[in-house]
Motif scaffolding. Structure first.
Motif, short mmCIF file in Angstrom:
data_model
loop_
_atom_site.label_atom_id
_atom_site.label_comp_id
_atom_site.label_asym_id
_atom_site.label_seq_id
_atom_site.Cartn_x
_atom_site.Cartn_y
_atom_site.Cartn_z
N GLN A 62 0.86 -1.19 0.00
CA GLN A 62 0.00 0.00 0.00
C GLN A 62 0.89 1.24 0.00
OE1 GLN A 62 -2.43 1.75 -1.00
NE2 GLN A 62 -3.97 0.43 0.02
N LYS A 63 0.33 2.35 -0.49
CA LYS A 63 1.05 3.62 -0.43
C LYS A 63 1.37 3.99 1.02
CE LYS A 63 0.93 4.63 -4.85
NZ LYS A 63 2.19 4.62 -5.62
N PRO A 64 2.31 4.89 1.25
CA PRO A 64 2.58 5.32 2.63
C PRO A 64 1.32 5.86 3.29
CG PRO A 64 4.28 6.13 1.13
CD PRO A 64 3.21 5.54 0.27
N ILE A 65 1.12 5.50 4.55
CA ILE A 65 -0.09 5.95 5.25
C ILE A 65 0.15 7.13 6.16
CG2 ILE A 65 -1.28 3.73 5.12
CD1 ILE A 65 -0.31 3.15 7.97
N LYS A 66 1.43 7.45 6.41
CA LYS A 66 1.73 8.60 7.27
C LYS A 66 1.85 9.87 6.46
CE LYS A 66 4.03 5.78 10.79
NZ LYS A 66 5.29 5.48 11.51
N THR A 67 2.57 9.80 5.35
CA THR A 67 2.68 10.93 4.43
C THR A 67 2.63 10.38 3.01
OG1 THR A 67 5.10 10.81 4.42
CG2 THR A 67 4.07 12.30 6.02
N SER A 68 1.87 11.02 2.16
CA SER A 68 1.78 10.57 0.76
C SER A 68 1.60 11.77 -0.13
CB SER A 68 0.60 9.61 0.58
OG SER A 68 0.49 9.23 -0.78
N LYS A 69 2.34 11.78 -1.25
CA LYS A 69 2.27 12.88 -2.20
C LYS A 69 1.61 12.47 -3.51
CE LYS A 69 6.43 15.05 -0.28
NZ LYS A 69 7.81 15.53 -0.57
N GLN A 70 0.92 11.31 -3.50
CA GLN A 70 0.31 10.82 -4.75
C GLN A 70 -1.22 10.80 -4.68
OE1 GLN A 70 2.20 7.54 -6.83
NE2 GLN A 70 3.82 7.47 -5.30
N GLY A 71 -1.77 11.46 -3.68
CA GLY A 71 -3.22 11.51 -3.58
C GLY A 71 -3.83 10.12 -3.44
N ARG A 72 -4.86 9.84 -4.23
CA ARG A 72 -5.54 8.54 -4.17
C ARG A 72 -5.13 7.63 -5.32
NH1 ARG A 72 -7.51 7.23 0.47
NH2 ARG A 72 -9.03 5.85 -0.54
N PHE A 73 -4.03 7.95 -6.00
CA PHE A 73 -3.58 7.14 -7.14
C PHE A 73 -3.42 5.68 -6.74
CE2 PHE A 73 0.11 5.48 -9.62
CZ PHE A 73 -0.54 5.37 -10.85
N GLN A 74 -4.15 4.79 -7.39
CA GLN A 74 -4.13 3.35 -7.18
C GLN A 74 -4.62 2.91 -5.79
OE1 GLN A 74 -0.10 1.94 -8.36
NE2 GLN A 74 -1.16 0.94 -10.06
N VAL A 75 -5.11 3.82 -4.99
CA VAL A 75 -5.49 3.49 -3.62
C VAL A 75 -6.96 3.12 -3.53
CG1 VAL A 75 -5.69 4.34 -1.26
CG2 VAL A 75 -3.69 4.96 -2.64
N ILE A 76 -7.23 1.91 -3.08
CA ILE A 76 -8.56 1.49 -2.70
C ILE A 76 -8.47 0.88 -1.30
CG2 ILE A 76 -9.38 1.06 -5.06
CD1 ILE A 76 -8.89 -1.94 -4.53
N ASP A 77 -9.60 0.72 -0.64
CA ASP A 77 -9.61 0.14 0.69
C ASP A 77 -9.55 -1.38 0.55
OD1 ASP A 77 -10.05 -0.73 3.27
OD2 ASP A 77 -11.52 0.83 3.73
#
Length: 546
Positions: free
Chosen positions: A98-113
């Motif tokens: 998963q993308k970083p959960i503390k800091t992320s600079k890619q918004g919701r790109f590829q992110v689903i729950d």
């Protein structure tokens, strides 16, 4: 240490041998940690193939199979294997990035729950929010995946958590034994069996354990009570036994159903509600005894009068120690069922027509394989014929899926079976439709230098649905397609391709392929035109005469 190092050490402590999957950039810390591990990465060509391999590893070994994917589309590709393992009671752990959960600079790109997505089809799903949580999360996932009823678990490891430092210690598995049935239940079971007039034993998926198989074999030998299997109970007892009545591959009307109808007591061992019911209970009808690890889920057609709950092997052992075969048992009718089933089966197996009848294919595969050889099936109408006609002499030697019943699992299952049992011959039987759903895993098999034989039953259509379409009186529509040249296809990956042109060629071709280490593919044209006549008319008419 780095949290990803701790994750790998936790997996090592659980005895993990393989991780099947496709890493993504969110897994790179974990991949680097894995590089220095004794766990072997099996890189596949699709996450679905990785999941099926992990599930089959779990099914064959009883240990948790592990697979890996990245976030987003990689994780969604594990949904079908998750359901496959969960419904089929196969222990697996899926690890997704998963993308970083503390800091992320890619918004919701590829992110689903992904955690929420996995919740309905797993026993356990969680996101690791701290490296210190890894030991307990991994231990809990393995505990739940492997305890009865086995199934699927999932851990999401975000990229920034994998890279952080932690000093958390590993947690060892606790010493635990499965509970055994209480003696009053055992005594009630013995009394019910001894008072019955025509008892029959029905073996389901939950009984497919080594020790259970041994105990059930001793029970049949001592009592002389005939036995029947569901599709996922095949091979638990040697089906070459004279007391084998058949498999409930069809919903009704087969010879085996005459045996079920005649019984006044059905001893139902390892019943699993995911399999379509092998019989329907009626109020005031037959008595049913439920022997399983857990209580019976009550259903309009399943409400057993007695439940023996606890470790199945121990329950059967306790019953077997005290039971006394009864002179009033009337079991002669079952001999007639056994004889009629084999007489009809053997007649169809001799048919020489080409393209081949599925009954003849089953016979040739069985005669070419040693008793402990492993056959995996994809999903299609031929599965009915293998379940019904293929004698399995040992547990887990005919691997079919009667739970999720998904296409595309046959080839990855065969690959996992060969990794687990490198000294046993392994064949996978696939329809052309099912094979093409994960045919890219041929490259994985060739790269791993696996010796497997792929038999493709080619009818250039989705044959099962086409058969159902015809049964419902609908015109042929929307189910025919074109196939590649399968011989050239397998050769393009570095495998060896063959094509039979007569029914009497198949047996020798299988033997030749089993003798030469390689990934082999045999193209077999198949004729399903008699399915409706045989399954829905002939068998019903013959069995009705019993």
């Amino acid at each position: 240490m780095k949290a990803s190092d701790l994750m790998i050490k936790a997996l090592e402590a659980e005895g993990v041998e393989y991780i099947f999957g496709i890493p993504g950039e969110e897994n790179l810390d974990l991949l680097e940690s894995l590089r220095n591990s004794n766990i072997k990465l099996i890189l596949t060509r699709h996450e679905q193939g990785a999941g099926f391999m992990a599930a089959t590893y779990g099914r064959l070994t009883g240990k948790v199979g592990v697979c890996l994917s990245t976030l987003g589309p990689g994780a969604t590709n594990l949904v079908t294997p998750a359901a496959y393992a969960q419904l089929g009671a196969m222990p697996i752990l899926m690890i997704t990035g998963q993308k970083p959960i503390k800091t992320s600079k890619q918004g919701r790109f590829q992110v689903i729950d992904v955690v929420d997505m996995m919740r309905p089809i797993t026993k356990y799903t969680t996101q690791v929010v701290s490296g210190d949580r890894i030991p307990s999360v991994v231990r809990e996932a393995f505990r739940l995946a492997s305890e009865e009823r086995p199934g699927a678990t999932h851990i999401e490891l975000p990229e920034d958590i994998a890279a952080e430092k932690t000093s958390a210690p590993l947690l060892k598995a606790s010493v635990v034994r499965r509970p055994i049935a209480e003696y009053k239940a055992i005594n009630a079971a013995i009394d019910m069996i001894q008072k019955a007039k025509s008892p029959v034993l029905l073996i389901g998926a939950g009984a497919n354990r080594k020790l259970t198989a041994k105990m059930l074999g001793q029970f049949v030998d001592k009592t002389g009570i005939p036995f029947i299997t569901t599709q996922m109970g095949k091979g638990v007892i040697n089906e070459g036994h004279k007391l084998f009545m058949g498999n409930t591959a069809l919903s009704s009307g087969d010879f085996v159903h005459r045996a079920i109808e005649r019984a006044d007591l059905i001893i139902n061992v390892g019943h699993d509600v995911v399999e379509k019911p092998p019989f329907f209970m009626h109020v005031g009808g037959q008595q049913v005894m439920h022997i399983n690890f857990e209580t019976a889920a009550v259903d309009p057609v399943y409400f057993p009068q007695l439940e023996v709950v606890g470790d199945i092997a121990n329950s059967i052992w306790q019953i077997n120690e005290a039971i006394v075969p009864q002179s009033h048992w009337k079991l002669d009718f079952y001999d007639d069922v056994h004889e009629a089933y084999f007489k009809h089966r053997c007649a169809a197996e001799l048919d020489d027509r080409f393209p081949m009848l599925p009954e003849r294919v089953v016979k040739e595969v069985r005669s070419a394989m040693p008793k402990d050889g492993i056959v995996t099936l994809d999903n299609g109408v031929y599965k009915i014929w293998f379940a019904r006609n293929y004698p399995a002499y040992f547990p887990n030697t005919l691997l079919l899926d009667n739970a999720l019943a998904t296409m595309g699992a046959g080839l990855p299952s065969a690959m996992a079976a060969k990794l687990v049992h490198p000294d046993k011959p392994v064949i996978t039987v696939c329809g052309d439709g099912g094979f093409m759903m994960n045919s890219q895993e041929v490259e994985t098999a060739v790269r791993l230098k696996l010796h497997i034989v792929i038999i493709i039953l080619r009818d250039d259509a989705y044959g099962m649905i086409k058969w159902k379409q015809s049964n419902m009186g609908f015109d042929n529509y929307g189910l025919d397609y074109q196939n590649p040249d399968f011989v050239k296809y397998i050769e393009s990956y570095g495998g060896k391709g063959w094509r039979v042109s007569a029914a009497d060629q198949l047996n020798q071709q299988i033997k030749d392929c089993l003798a030469e280490p390689a990934v082999h593919l045999i193209d077999v044209p198949i004729d399903y035109s008699l399915n409706d006549e045989t399954l829905n008319k002939t068998i019903r008419e013959l069995s009705a005469k019993l």
